[in-house]
Design a protein around this motif. Structure first.
Motif, PDB file in Angstrom:
ATOM      1  N   ARG A 290      26.460  -1.413  16.001  1.00 37.33           N
ATOM      2  CA  ARG A 290      26.032  -0.130  15.446  1.00 37.33           C
ATOM      3  C   ARG A 290      24.573  -0.128  15.001  1.00 37.33           C
ATOM      4  N   MET A 291      24.196  -1.054  14.136  1.00 33.80           N
ATOM      5  CA  MET A 291      22.823  -1.060  13.646  1.00 33.80           C
ATOM      6  C   MET A 291      21.819  -1.546  14.698  1.00 33.80           C
ATOM      7  N   PRO A 292      22.165  -2.482  15.593  1.00 34.41           N
ATOM      8  CA  PRO A 292      21.246  -2.759  16.700  1.00 34.41           C
ATOM      9  C   PRO A 292      20.907  -1.513  17.515  1.00 34.41           C
ATOM     10  N   VAL A 293      21.921  -0.684  17.827  1.00 33.96           N
ATOM     11  CA  VAL A 293      21.651   0.561  18.546  1.00 33.96           C
ATOM     12  C   VAL A 293      20.728   1.458  17.720  1.00 33.96           C
ATOM     13  N   PHE A 294      20.996   1.557  16.415  1.00 31.48           N
ATOM     14  CA  PHE A 294      20.170   2.396  15.550  1.00 31.48           C
ATOM     15  C   PHE A 294      18.709   1.961  15.599  1.00 31.48           C
ATOM     16  N   PHE A 295      18.458   0.655  15.523  1.00 28.34           N
ATOM     17  CA  PHE A 295      17.065   0.207  15.478  1.00 28.34           C
ATOM     18  C   PHE A 295      16.382   0.318  16.835  1.00 28.34           C
ATOM     19  N   VAL A 296      17.126   0.229  17.936  1.00 32.23           N
ATOM     20  CA  VAL A 296      16.528   0.519  19.247  1.00 32.23           C
ATOM     21  C   VAL A 296      16.061   1.970  19.284  1.00 32.23           C
TER      22      VAL A 296
ATOM     23  N   LEU B 113      13.963 -10.283  11.274  1.00 32.82           N
ATOM     24  CA  LEU B 113      13.575 -10.644  12.633  1.00 32.82           C
ATOM     25  C   LEU B 113      14.590 -10.133  13.645  1.00 32.82           C
ATOM     26  N   TYR B 114      15.879 -10.249  13.308  1.00 33.52           N
ATOM     27  CA  TYR B 114      16.942  -9.787  14.196  1.00 33.52           C
ATOM     28  C   TYR B 114      16.751  -8.310  14.534  1.00 33.52           C
ATOM     29  N   TYR B 115      16.587  -7.469  13.514  1.00 40.70           N
ATOM     30  CA  TYR B 115      16.461  -6.038  13.771  1.00 40.70           C
ATOM     31  C   TYR B 115      15.099  -5.667  14.349  1.00 40.70           C
ATOM     32  N   ALA B 116      14.077  -6.480  14.052  1.00 39.19           N
ATOM     33  CA  ALA B 116      12.762  -6.236  14.637  1.00 39.19           C
ATOM     34  C   ALA B 116      12.811  -6.365  16.161  1.00 39.19           C
ATOM     35  N   LEU B 117      13.630  -7.280  16.662  1.00 39.04           N
ATOM     36  CA  LEU B 117      13.767  -7.432  18.111  1.00 39.04           C
ATOM     37  C   LEU B 117      14.296  -6.154  18.752  1.00 39.04           C
ATOM     38  N   PHE B 118      15.283  -5.540  18.143  1.00 35.43           N
ATOM     39  CA  PHE B 118      15.838  -4.302  18.680  1.00 35.43           C
ATOM     40  C   PHE B 118      14.850  -3.145  18.515  1.00 35.43           C
ATOM     41  N   PHE B 119      14.194  -3.085  17.368  1.00 34.77           N
ATOM     42  CA  PHE B 119      13.238  -2.014  17.103  1.00 34.77           C
ATOM     43  C   PHE B 119      12.096  -2.045  18.119  1.00 34.77           C
ATOM     44  N   PHE B 120      11.511  -3.208  18.332  1.00 35.66           N
ATOM     45  CA  PHE B 120      10.353  -3.277  19.222  1.00 35.66           C
ATOM     46  C   PHE B 120      10.753  -3.199  20.691  1.00 35.66           C
ATOM     47  N   PHE B 121      11.984  -3.575  21.028  1.00 31.69           N
ATOM     48  CA  PHE B 121      12.428  -3.291  22.386  1.00 31.69           C
ATOM     49  C   PHE B 121      12.476  -1.781  22.611  1.00 31.69           C
ATOM     50  N   GLY B 122      12.986  -1.039  21.618  1.00 25.69           N
ATOM     51  CA  GLY B 122      13.012   0.413  21.731  1.00 25.69           C
ATOM     52  C   GLY B 122      11.620   0.999  21.902  1.00 25.69           C
ATOM     53  N   ALA B 123      10.650   0.456  21.168  1.00 25.26           N
ATOM     54  CA  ALA B 123       9.275   0.942  21.280  1.00 25.26           C
ATOM     55  C   ALA B 123       8.711   0.664  22.672  1.00 25.26           C
ATOM     56  N   LEU B 124       8.938  -0.526  23.192  1.00 24.75           N
ATOM     57  CA  LEU B 124       8.458  -0.868  24.533  1.00 24.75           C
ATOM     58  C   LEU B 124       9.187  -0.053  25.600  1.00 24.75           C
TER      59      LEU B 124
END
Length: 531
Positions: free
Chosen positions: A40-46, A363-374
């Motif tokens: 759930r939260m990985p999807v949110f941060f993407v 760091l875990y959520y930053a990976l999902f967040f920055f993948f979404g940005a890219l």
């Protein structure tokens, strides 16, 4: 956001540490929690990263920071003086109510209560009447000997051992009486157990020996003891653990002890660092994600400045859109995931509620967040990232999730027959990372398939979801407390809680939030229909 309500509404019906523990428990809701929590939260941060990049590219960095200040930081600050105190108050009320209810249950005439109270006559009577001396308490998952060890009832421990109780008998979570004695620093009990052959290398379902129980930080110790209704003396527990550690050093021999010490050394130091109040003391409760998101926006601002200076328009598309992405995303995600679940085994990412985000969780959520940005910069009009949604979603949910859950928690009971604890831990970490990305990409594809055009209903639900999630938790806990003792099935009570709270919050949203200053704060201005 809405899945957060689905998830939290079911926690009172599982053994999960939660302020309300319903009379009717069901393993289904624990499975539901684990399955949702894992993605759930990985999807949110993407999504957050995707739309952060969209705002930056479309409006510029200054506009992005202004927008996120109004939509993220201000609601968080408002929630800290309204919603969070309400959660604390209703949680305290629920726990106090549970203490009263459990006090009444403690008076019930069972072999487990007799062991807790050190009542030798009652223990003997129950055994003579046919009670299983090694039976597991259906309410707590403990054996009579473990209960006696936890409470430091030395005479009861001695009587049970003399009359056939298994010194290395297992609780529901695979722990032994020695785990229990070490956890609460019961020195005399530990000595007696060791004299009767207690195994200091016995591993529970998480692969931890009794030595690991000596390292549990005080806040978690107090919390878990509170759930078991055990009053603690901090000095007694800490001094007792030191003395028991000495007993273990005297008893431990051979290579196995050295290996155990080496494997635990790094994780123990890390856990002690994360137990610092600045990380561990809960401040934000369920609003922690807004705090993380604000930190990530500030980090993104540095990235944006650098990208503008270099005139960088994003990575090569194949690096993000092709399956090659899995070759770096999964190994990178494994790194922070490997530091999670060390104290309380579970499936999915840990949660950081403290004033500073725990570095590995950030760091875990930053990976999902920055993948979404890219991903935004790469443009994906054909939906290549979610192309195989029809395969990845069922594989993730029905193959990766069950095996990941078993290797993480021993939920289904076959873990020890397949892998040793060290290998099971490695497999669990990898499968949790794989599951998060499979479900993320799968839901992106499913959404593209189902939502091909704008829909007013989905738009409205999307607008309301922010308010619903921010405000739901005190109401959920209150509703769970209200139905806790009702003679209904767990499923019926779950739907009552979920529907009542969601319906009430939607009414509040429509009439008191959507077209007011609060609605503008959360979603921007909305124009009230004239008809």
């Amino acid at each position: 956001m809405l899945l957060g309500i689905v998830l939290h509404a079911g926690l009172s019906f599982t053994p999960f540490p939660w302020p309300v523990q319903d009379e009717r428990q069901s393993g289904f809701f624990w499975l539901l929690f684990a399955a949702i929590h894992g993605f759930r939260m990985p999807v949110f941060f993407v999504l957050s990263g995707f739309f952060t990049a969209m705002l930056w590219r479309g409006r510029g960095l200054k506009s992005l920071l202004s927008h996120r200040f109004r939509r993220v930081l201000l609601p968080l600050l408002l929630g800290l003086v309204t919603i969070v105190p309400a959660v604390n108050w209703i949680s305290g009320w629920a726990i106090a109510s549970a203490l009263e209810a459990n006090a009444a249950k403690a008076a019930e005439d069972t072999i487990w209560n007799a062991a807790k109270n050190g009542d030798l006559a009652a223990i003997e009577r129950h055994v003579q009447d046919g009670a299983d001396i090694n039976g597991i308490d259906p309410a707590s998952g403990q054996t009579p000997l473990v209960w006696a060890a936890l409470l430091g009832q030395l005479e009861a421990v001695d009587w049970l051992l003399q009359n056939g109780a298994a010194v290395n008998g297992r609780t529901k979570d695979g722990g032994t009486p020695l785990h229990a004695a070490a956890f609460l620093g019961r020195v005399e009990v530990a000595k007696l157990l060791l004299q009767h052959g207690a195994d200091i290398e016995a591993k529970n379902n998480n692969g931890d020996t009794p030595r690991a129980a000596l390292e549990v930080d005080w806040e978690l110790t107090r919390y878990l003891a509170g759930l078991l209704q055990i009053e603690l003396d901090a000095r007694q527990v800490k001094d007792g653990r030191v003395e028991i550690a000495g007993l273990f050093e005297q008893s431990a021999v051979g290579e196995s002890r050295e290996k155990t010490d080496k494997t635990k050394e790094k994780s123990t130091g890390f856990l002690k660092a994360m137990a610092s109040p600045i990380f561990a003391v809960p401040v934000f409760h369920h609003l922690w994600f807004l705090w993380f998101l604000w930190w990530l926006v500030l980090v993104f601002a540095l990235y944006a400045r650098l990208a503008d200076w270099l005139q960088w328009q994003g990575p090569p598309k194949w690096l993000v859109l092709s399956p090659v992405r899995l070759l770096y995303l999964i190994p990178l995600t494994v790194i922070p995931q490997s530091l999670m679940g060390l104290v309380m085994p579970g499936f999915g990412p840990d949660t950081s509620l403290g004033l500073l985000p725990m570095p590995h969780i950030f760091l875990y959520y930053a990976l999902f967040f920055f993948f979404g940005a890219l991903y935004f910069d790469c443009d994906d009009p054909d939906g290549r990232v979610g192309k195989w949604w029809w395969l990845t979603l069922p594989l993730g949910l029905f193959i990766v999730f069950p095996f990941g859950l078993e290797f993480s928690t021993g939920a289904f009971g076959f873990r020890q027959e397949i892998l040793d604890p060290a290998m099971a831990r490695t497999a669990a970490v990898a499968l949790q990372a794989i599951y998060a990305w499979m479900m993320t990409f799968g839901f992106i594809g499913l959404f593209r398939k189902l939502c091909v055009r704008e829909n007013k209903t989905i738009r409205y639900v999307s607008d309301s979801s922010y308010w619903l999630y921010v405000a739901h938790l005190p109401l959920i806990i209150g509703a769970q407390l209200a139905v806790r003792d009702w003679p209904l099935s767990s499923g019926a009570k779950y739907f009552l809680v979920f529907l009542a709270v969601t319906g009430l919050l939607l009414l509040i949203y429509q009439f008191l939030v959507r077209y007011t200053w609060l609605g503008r704060l959360l979603n921007g201005p909305r124009v009230r229909p004239t008809s």
